[in-house]
Design a protein around this motif. Sequence first.
Motif, PDB file in Angstrom:
ATOM      1  N   ALA A 564       1.007  -1.374   0.229  1.00 51.66           N
ATOM      2  CA  ALA A 564       0.045  -0.092   0.105  1.00 51.66           C
ATOM      3  C   ALA A 564       0.857   1.418  -0.125  1.00 51.66           C
ATOM      4  N   PHE A 565       2.034   1.182   0.228  1.00 50.74           N
ATOM      5  CA  PHE A 565       2.910   2.502   0.126  1.00 50.74           C
ATOM      6  C   PHE A 565       3.862   2.574  -1.124  1.00 50.74           C
ATOM      7  N   PRO A 566       4.259   3.613  -1.447  1.00 48.14           N
ATOM      8  CA  PRO A 566       4.994   3.906  -2.642  1.00 48.14           C
ATOM      9  C   PRO A 566       6.351   3.341  -2.644  1.00 48.14           C
ATOM     10  N   GLY A 567       6.496   2.081  -2.490  1.00 46.47           N
ATOM     11  CA  GLY A 567       7.837   1.519  -2.514  1.00 46.47           C
ATOM     12  C   GLY A 567       7.634   0.152  -3.022  1.00 46.47           C
ATOM     13  N   PRO A 568       8.785  -0.820  -2.808  1.00 47.40           N
ATOM     14  CA  PRO A 568       8.645  -2.147  -3.440  1.00 47.40           C
ATOM     15  C   PRO A 568       7.386  -2.989  -2.631  1.00 47.40           C
ATOM     16  N   ASN A 569       6.564  -3.782  -3.232  1.00 42.38           N
ATOM     17  CA  ASN A 569       5.603  -4.336  -2.856  1.00 42.38           C
ATOM     18  C   ASN A 569       6.153  -5.632  -2.049  1.00 42.38           C
ATOM     19  N   ALA A 570       5.460  -6.446  -1.360  1.00 43.86           N
ATOM     20  CA  ALA A 570       5.753  -7.656  -0.418  1.00 43.86           C
ATOM     21  C   ALA A 570       6.464  -8.463  -1.380  1.00 43.86           C
ATOM     22  N   ASP A 571       6.116  -8.975  -2.679  1.00 41.06           N
ATOM     23  CA  ASP A 571       6.649  -9.886  -3.524  1.00 41.06           C
ATOM     24  C   ASP A 571       8.048  -9.182  -3.889  1.00 41.06           C
ATOM     25  N   ALA A 572       8.255  -8.004  -4.194  1.00 37.99           N
ATOM     26  CA  ALA A 572       9.643  -7.397  -4.490  1.00 37.99           C
ATOM     27  C   ALA A 572      10.583  -7.763  -3.368  1.00 37.99           C
ATOM     28  N   ILE A 573      10.088  -7.305  -2.077  1.00 32.37           N
ATOM     29  CA  ILE A 573      10.881  -7.600  -0.824  1.00 32.37           C
ATOM     30  C   ILE A 573      11.211  -9.211  -0.793  1.00 32.37           C
ATOM     31  N   ARG A 574      10.408  -9.867  -1.086  1.00 33.25           N
ATOM     32  CA  ARG A 574      10.670 -11.353  -0.930  1.00 33.25           C
ATOM     33  C   ARG A 574      11.749 -11.621  -2.027  1.00 33.25           C
ATOM     34  N   ARG A 575      11.611 -10.989  -3.030  1.00 38.20           N
ATOM     35  CA  ARG A 575      12.481 -11.620  -4.074  1.00 38.20           C
ATOM     36  C   ARG A 575      14.182 -10.863  -3.787  1.00 38.20           C
ATOM     37  N   VAL A 601       3.569   4.252  12.473  1.00 37.02           N
ATOM     38  CA  VAL A 601       3.018   5.377  11.451  1.00 37.02           C
ATOM     39  C   VAL A 601       2.558   4.597  10.064  1.00 37.02           C
ATOM     40  N   THR A 602       3.382   3.533   9.727  1.00 40.45           N
ATOM     41  CA  THR A 602       3.224   3.060   8.415  1.00 40.45           C
ATOM     42  C   THR A 602       1.786   2.231   8.496  1.00 40.45           C
ATOM     43  N   ALA A 603       1.501   1.777   9.286  1.00 34.51           N
ATOM     44  CA  ALA A 603       0.062   1.168   9.608  1.00 34.51           C
ATOM     45  C   ALA A 603      -0.913   1.776   9.572  1.00 34.51           C
ATOM     46  N   HIS A 604      -0.588   3.015  10.334  1.00 33.58           N
ATOM     47  CA  HIS A 604      -1.552   4.405  10.510  1.00 33.58           C
ATOM     48  C   HIS A 604      -2.134   4.869   9.157  1.00 33.58           C
ATOM     49  N   LEU A 605      -0.951   5.028   8.144  1.00 31.11           N
ATOM     50  CA  LEU A 605      -1.334   5.734   6.966  1.00 31.11           C
ATOM     51  C   LEU A 605      -1.696   4.647   5.818  1.00 31.11           C
ATOM     52  N   THR A 606      -1.539   3.588   5.838  1.00 37.65           N
ATOM     53  CA  THR A 606      -1.762   2.635   4.972  1.00 37.65           C
ATOM     54  C   THR A 606      -2.644   1.456   5.050  1.00 37.65           C
ATOM     55  N   ASP A 607      -2.937   1.112   6.314  1.00 39.56           N
ATOM     56  CA  ASP A 607      -3.990   0.001   6.844  1.00 39.56           C
ATOM     57  C   ASP A 607      -5.511   0.643   7.064  1.00 39.56           C
ATOM     58  N   SER A 608      -6.229   0.140   6.374  1.00 41.52           N
ATOM     59  CA  SER A 608      -7.565   0.704   6.442  1.00 41.52           C
ATOM     60  C   SER A 608      -8.292   0.388   7.909  1.00 41.52           C
ATOM     61  N   GLU A 609      -7.693  -0.707   8.404  1.00 37.78           N
ATOM     62  CA  GLU A 609      -8.494  -0.848   9.859  1.00 37.78           C
ATOM     63  C   GLU A 609      -7.868   0.069  10.695  1.00 37.78           C
ATOM     64  N   THR A 610      -6.525   0.620  10.767  1.00 31.64           N
ATOM     65  CA  THR A 610      -6.080   1.512  11.767  1.00 31.64           C
ATOM     66  C   THR A 610      -6.474   2.838  11.204  1.00 31.64           C
ATOM     67  N   THR A 611      -6.930   3.164   9.983  1.00 30.46           N
ATOM     68  CA  THR A 611      -7.325   4.816   9.476  1.00 30.46           C
ATOM     69  C   THR A 611      -8.761   4.797  10.184  1.00 30.46           C
ATOM     70  N   ASP A 612      -9.451   3.760  10.739  1.00 34.34           N
ATOM     71  CA  ASP A 612     -10.786   3.942  11.070  1.00 34.34           C
ATOM     72  C   ASP A 612     -11.050   5.185  12.066  1.00 34.34           C
ATOM     73  N   PRO A 613     -12.087   5.958  12.058  1.00 35.55           N
ATOM     74  CA  PRO A 613     -12.206   7.278  12.872  1.00 35.55           C
ATOM     75  C   PRO A 613     -12.032   6.713  14.302  1.00 35.55           C
ATOM     76  N   ASN A 614     -12.348   5.459  14.631  1.00 36.23           N
ATOM     77  CA  ASN A 614     -12.333   5.016  16.068  1.00 36.23           C
ATOM     78  C   ASN A 614     -11.001   4.203  16.386  1.00 36.23           C
ATOM     79  N   ARG A 615      -9.904   4.421  15.589  1.00 33.92           N
ATOM     80  CA  ARG A 615      -8.729   3.856  15.989  1.00 33.92           C
ATOM     81  C   ARG A 615      -8.200   4.058  17.283  1.00 33.92           C
ATOM     82  N   ALA A 616      -7.423   2.967  17.790  1.00 36.30           N
ATOM     83  CA  ALA A 616      -6.719   3.261  19.045  1.00 36.30           C
ATOM     84  C   ALA A 616      -5.955   4.704  18.862  1.00 36.30           C
ATOM     85  N   LYS A 617      -5.494   5.203  20.268  1.00 32.80           N
ATOM     86  CA  LYS A 617      -4.887   6.252  20.424  1.00 32.80           C
ATOM     87  C   LYS A 617      -3.269   5.724  20.275  1.00 32.80           C
TER      88      LYS A 617
END
Length: 632
Positions: A564-575, A601-617
Amino acid sequence: MVCADGSLSDGAFDEWLPSEPAIQYTTDHVAIATDPNECHSSGQSAGAGNESVRCWLLGDVYGYEAGGVGRSGGYEPRPADIDPAQYCLSLYERTGLEFLEGLNGNYTLLLYDRENRHFTLCTDRFGTVPVYWTRTDDDRIVFSTNVQLIPFHPDVDTAFHPAYLHEYLAFRRTFGVKTPLEGVEKLEPGAITSIGLENGSVRADQYWRPQYQPRDESFEWFVEEFTDRFRTVVDEWTHDDCEYGVLLSGGSDSRLVLAALDNATAFHMNDWMNREARIAERVALEAGAEFRLLERGADYRIGALERNRWADSFNGWFSQPYTSGFETEITSQVDGVLSGLYSDSLFGEYGVPSPNVSLGPLGSMTVPIERPVDSVDEYIDLLLETAADDLEMPTDLRTILESNIYRDGDQVVHHGVTYESLKDVVYYGDCYPLSNDDDMRFHSDLRRMLPYRSPFLDNRLLDLSLSMPPRYKLRRDLIGQAVTRLDPDLAAIPHASTGVSLSRSFPVEYAGEHFLEFWRKHVTKRTPPKPYLTDGPWLDDAELLRSFDFTGEVLEQRGHLADAFPGPNADAIRRLYHTHCHDEDRVGELYTLLTVLTMPVTAHLTDSETTDPNRAKPNASRYRQSRVIDVE
């Protein structure tokens, strides 16, 4: 926070920070939340006791020289019984902000003049205590000492900046005032940043920049001058009623610190009792210091992925808050700690570019002559030579550098920071501001743990560095000669990397270092007990990655973040990891990627679950505490 619309309330932090940090100060326009154990605060009153000026100090102040440190005004150390914030406030009352030119310390200073509605943030010369800031959509200014906390603020809208994320992945650091978060920058070093409470304006004025001015003096003059200044700096900071620790290696920088102390505990971090550790123990015993081995090992290194998730900067790797797992062992034994950090950058060869010569199958060697850098393009070429740039990125690294490093008349702008000349950029661009150095995480972690000082960051030594000819940095050993003057017996003990004593001449040291390296690689049959262990100060991260599949574990848990972030994806990192396991060294790329993937901060900016308005502090534990300062 500082607010321009007068809408702040006592609940200014309720939606952002947990309840643990005390809100020390709130008005209609300013709210500050800090850990009182890590921030000095003071105020002065006007009239019938109403505070007119309030001051907060992050870090420490060591002294003051009228007219500027290194000039003729007369230097005075700060008395130990005067709170540093009150000390700064008294200087401000006498001279206004002019006192900053002569203020010596590692700090960021906040001044709020309530009567005149001025809010000012002042950084020390090298920006050793970084503060990050951004502007919200409604023109509030939010700032914090932990860049990872800023995106969690409910009014902050940010995302990864592809270009500066690329720079971090390539260089494991961001330059100047830039960060990989859109709209989030660092305060400029050596600057006074004023925030207008009426209109939300932000203005930065630099009061100091490094200007290289070599002195035509003998090397012996520099040794004597440096030794005198160094001993003075250590003597002023240490007190008879306190216990001090030194982070001791088998080299020369920390040995010099130990030589300047009358009594200390020597903490040596290593993965086993190898040659480096035995040299460090020998140094400690000779100095009469207690030797404490802080044993790390593979679990300590791998555990840093979780332990250091909230480490605050995009500078360095997850592993670089090296002492974070030893806080109890260190703080329970000493009242303060000293290190030799930044001596190589300021007084050694690191600050002067040198050519590297390939010796074929025998390896390579750095030739101790200065490599000329006569244009901005050549400086960019120099940076690109050190980049890990085999990643699949949507941006071009050279284009990014060319857009951010350019001439402005006779000056050079490097990622928002102005230098007086190209020479100043070449010699000091790797450590000015200090966040340009990828050891910022280590420096910041020590600063949080307990009173800490690197003597090399004292203004009096910084000034001397700016006058030392490059030939002395490349072909002489200032630190070794200073140890020889302070304690010849300590200097007689061999350096762990060269095998020769510090008192020997530079040609002998230079030959010894390269001979010892050749011997280890091609002659000796000595093998450590594990493939990732070494005889030096650090384990072999390349072999650690091959021996333990913690890369796979991170990707299993957080690979969707890479997608989800502007860099190598998971498959590219595995390679990339597969390539590394087949004997191509990809430590730089992998460790930087693992650092980003484990940051909250990476999860906060890219993961839909943690960007929910009711996210944990956010729960930043000790990194959240570290002098969190916020401005709206």
